[in-house]
Design a protein around this motif. Structure first.
Motif, short mmCIF file in Angstrom:
data_model
loop_
_atom_site.label_atom_id
_atom_site.label_comp_id
_atom_site.label_asym_id
_atom_site.label_seq_id
_atom_site.Cartn_x
_atom_site.Cartn_y
_atom_site.Cartn_z
N LEU A 114 -9.62 0.02 -5.21
CA LEU A 114 -9.41 -0.58 -3.88
C LEU A 114 -10.37 -0.04 -2.81
CD1 LEU A 114 -7.77 -2.56 -2.17
CD2 LEU A 114 -6.13 -0.72 -1.75
N PRO A 115 -10.54 1.29 -2.69
CA PRO A 115 -11.46 1.77 -1.64
C PRO A 115 -12.89 1.27 -1.83
CG PRO A 115 -10.11 3.56 -2.47
CD PRO A 115 -9.89 2.40 -3.40
N ALA A 159 -14.59 3.64 8.62
CA ALA A 159 -14.19 5.02 8.91
C ALA A 159 -12.73 5.27 8.51
CB ALA A 159 -14.39 5.30 10.39
N PHE A 160 -11.95 4.20 8.44
CA PHE A 160 -10.54 4.37 8.09
C PHE A 160 -10.27 4.18 6.60
CE2 PHE A 160 -10.25 3.74 12.64
CZ PHE A 160 -9.34 4.73 12.99
N LEU A 161 -11.32 3.96 5.82
CA LEU A 161 -11.13 3.77 4.38
C LEU A 161 -10.51 5.00 3.68
CD1 LEU A 161 -14.15 1.68 3.08
CD2 LEU A 161 -11.76 1.04 3.22
N PRO A 162 -10.83 6.23 4.09
CA PRO A 162 -10.16 7.37 3.46
C PRO A 162 -8.64 7.30 3.54
CG PRO A 162 -12.06 8.13 4.69
CD PRO A 162 -11.90 6.67 5.00
N ARG A 163 -8.12 6.69 4.61
CA ARG A 163 -6.66 6.54 4.71
C ARG A 163 -6.17 5.59 3.62
NH1 ARG A 163 -4.92 10.50 6.28
NH2 ARG A 163 -2.90 9.46 6.44
N VAL A 164 -6.95 4.54 3.38
CA VAL A 164 -6.59 3.59 2.30
C VAL A 164 -6.65 4.31 0.96
CG1 VAL A 164 -7.29 1.46 1.14
CG2 VAL A 164 -7.49 1.64 3.62
N GLU A 165 -7.66 5.18 0.83
CA GLU A 165 -7.81 5.91 -0.44
C GLU A 165 -6.61 6.83 -0.66
OE1 GLU A 165 -11.59 7.82 -0.73
OE2 GLU A 165 -11.35 8.27 -2.86
N VAL A 166 -6.19 7.52 0.39
CA VAL A 166 -5.02 8.40 0.28
C VAL A 166 -3.79 7.58 -0.11
CG1 VAL A 166 -3.42 9.80 1.64
CG2 VAL A 166 -5.87 10.16 1.86
N GLN A 221 -2.85 -0.72 -11.43
CA GLN A 221 -3.47 0.61 -11.37
C GLN A 221 -4.99 0.51 -11.26
OE1 GLN A 221 -1.55 2.00 -14.97
NE2 GLN A 221 -0.42 3.56 -13.81
N ARG A 222 -5.54 -0.45 -12.01
CA ARG A 222 -6.99 -0.65 -11.87
C ARG A 222 -7.35 -1.04 -10.43
NH1 ARG A 222 -8.73 -1.40 -17.16
NH2 ARG A 222 -7.08 -2.36 -18.36
N PHE A 223 -6.51 -1.92 -9.88
CA PHE A 223 -6.75 -2.38 -8.51
C PHE A 223 -6.69 -1.21 -7.53
CE2 PHE A 223 -5.11 -4.11 -4.48
CZ PHE A 223 -6.17 -4.94 -4.17
N LEU A 224 -5.65 -0.36 -7.70
CA LEU A 224 -5.51 0.78 -6.80
C LEU A 224 -6.66 1.78 -6.96
CD1 LEU A 224 -1.66 1.43 -6.99
CD2 LEU A 224 -2.96 0.65 -5.02
N LEU A 225 -7.12 1.94 -8.22
CA LEU A 225 -8.24 2.85 -8.46
C LEU A 225 -9.51 2.38 -7.74
CD1 LEU A 225 -7.92 3.76 -12.25
CD2 LEU A 225 -8.11 5.39 -10.38
N SER A 273 -3.67 4.67 -1.64
CA SER A 273 -3.74 4.17 -3.02
C SER A 273 -3.53 5.30 -4.02
CB SER A 273 -5.07 3.46 -3.27
OG SER A 273 -6.13 4.37 -3.20
N LEU A 274 -4.03 6.50 -3.69
CA LEU A 274 -3.80 7.65 -4.59
C LEU A 274 -2.31 7.98 -4.65
CD1 LEU A 274 -6.66 10.21 -3.86
CD2 LEU A 274 -6.08 9.19 -6.06
N ASN A 275 -1.65 7.98 -3.49
CA ASN A 275 -0.22 8.27 -3.47
C ASN A 275 0.56 7.26 -4.32
OD1 ASN A 275 -0.54 10.46 -1.86
ND2 ASN A 275 -0.07 9.40 0.05
N MET A 276 0.15 5.98 -4.21
CA MET A 276 0.83 4.95 -4.99
C MET A 276 0.55 5.14 -6.48
SD MET A 276 0.16 1.70 -2.49
CE MET A 276 1.06 0.47 -3.40
#
Lengths: 73, 204
Positions: free
Chosen positions: B95-96, B143-150, B89-93, B152-155
């Motif tokens: 990650l971006p 520019a594609f980092l927001p997709r990673v953020e979405v 969870q820390r990693f996902l928080l 990681s948030l979903n996960m």
């Protein structure tokens, strides 16, 4: 640097100079090209020659471009 | 070797500082992932319109007479807190942020290699065209980092009560798309410039 493109143009500047008893330094002074560049041309390391340079060399050596450059396959 | 001009030294100094900051950022992210603190947080935006129905419209659409202004999004800003997060969870928080600092650090390193050729007075070389292309691609990646953020948030929120609340990523990086393409265009300029220079070398 990209690899040098192969060509088969030989430069006969040394022969022309020898025939006319002229040195490279003297020719360089007459045509207004540095001796370094003329040396590059004489040793066949030039990749291109300006018409103005060719014209000046032909003028000073009293020759035609074909006397200076020959196709040597 | 002659001392390079002040502009190049300044540019180099700023880039070194940027690389150092990126390195600190990476170290800080890794520290936050592995330090085991009790709460992990991330700034997010809650968009109630995503989940609203006609019956429970969560917020009125702000309207007013022409000429009035109102802050309409501030109430959507939230801080997502994960209490006692585990390592994943820390990693996902983080990650971006981690990816962003790694990419910016990589940009700084490539930029330093580029600036070194400025010092040597020989910038129009094919290697620099490649370096600029790498920087351009890295910026497009940002520019594609927001997709990673979405993602990681979903996960993170999967299986939690917040799963369907309409939480969105808080940042976009559209600027990176624009700058990335600009740098890619510059890379093409360098590529053609280096070709032209190579054409004139050996010209007598």
């Amino acid at each position: 640097m990209p690899p040098e493109e192969e060509h088969h143009i030989a430069v006969r500047l040394d022969k022309l100079l020898a025939d006319r008893g002229m040195t490279l330094t003297e020719l360089a002074g007459r045509v207004g090209v540095t001796i370094v560049n003329l040396s590059i041309l004489k040793n066949g390391r030039a990749r291109a020659i300006r018409f103005s340079t060719l014209s000046a060399i032909c003028r000073e050596l009293d020759c035609q471009p074909g006397d200076l450059l020959v196709h040597d396959p | 070797m002659a001392k390079p001009p002040a502009s190049i030294r300044t540019l180099e100094g700023i880039t070194w500082a940027g690389a150092g900051l990126a390195l600190l950022g990476i170290a800080f992210c890794l520290y936050q992932i592995f330090d085991g603190s009790d709460v992990g947080t991330r700034h997010v935006i809650v968009n109630p319109y995503l989940t609203a129905t006609g019956a429970d419209d969560p917020a009125p659409v702000p309207t007013g007479p022409p000429g009035t202004v109102r802050l309409v999004t501030s109430s959507f800003d939230r801080t997502l807190a994960v209490i006692d997060p585990d390592l994943s969870q820390r990693f996902l928080l983080l990650l971006p942020e981690l990816l962003l600092t790694i990419m910016l650090g990589a940009v700084a390193v490539v930029l330093l290699q580029l600036i070194r050729t400025f010092r040597e007075g020989d910038p129009f070389i094919p290697a620099n065209a490649r370096r600029l292309a790498v920087i351009g691609v890295l910026l497009l990646g940002i520019a594609f980092l927001p997709r990673v953020e979405v993602l990681s948030l979903n996960m993170l929120l999967s299986g939690t009560p917040l799963e369907n609340v309409g939480i969105q990523n808080s940042e976009d990086f559209y600027w990176a798309l624009f700058v990335g393409f600009t740098v890619l265009a510059l890379a093409e300029v360098f590529r053609q410039g280096s070709r032209l220079r190579s054409d004139t070398q050996g010209l007598v």
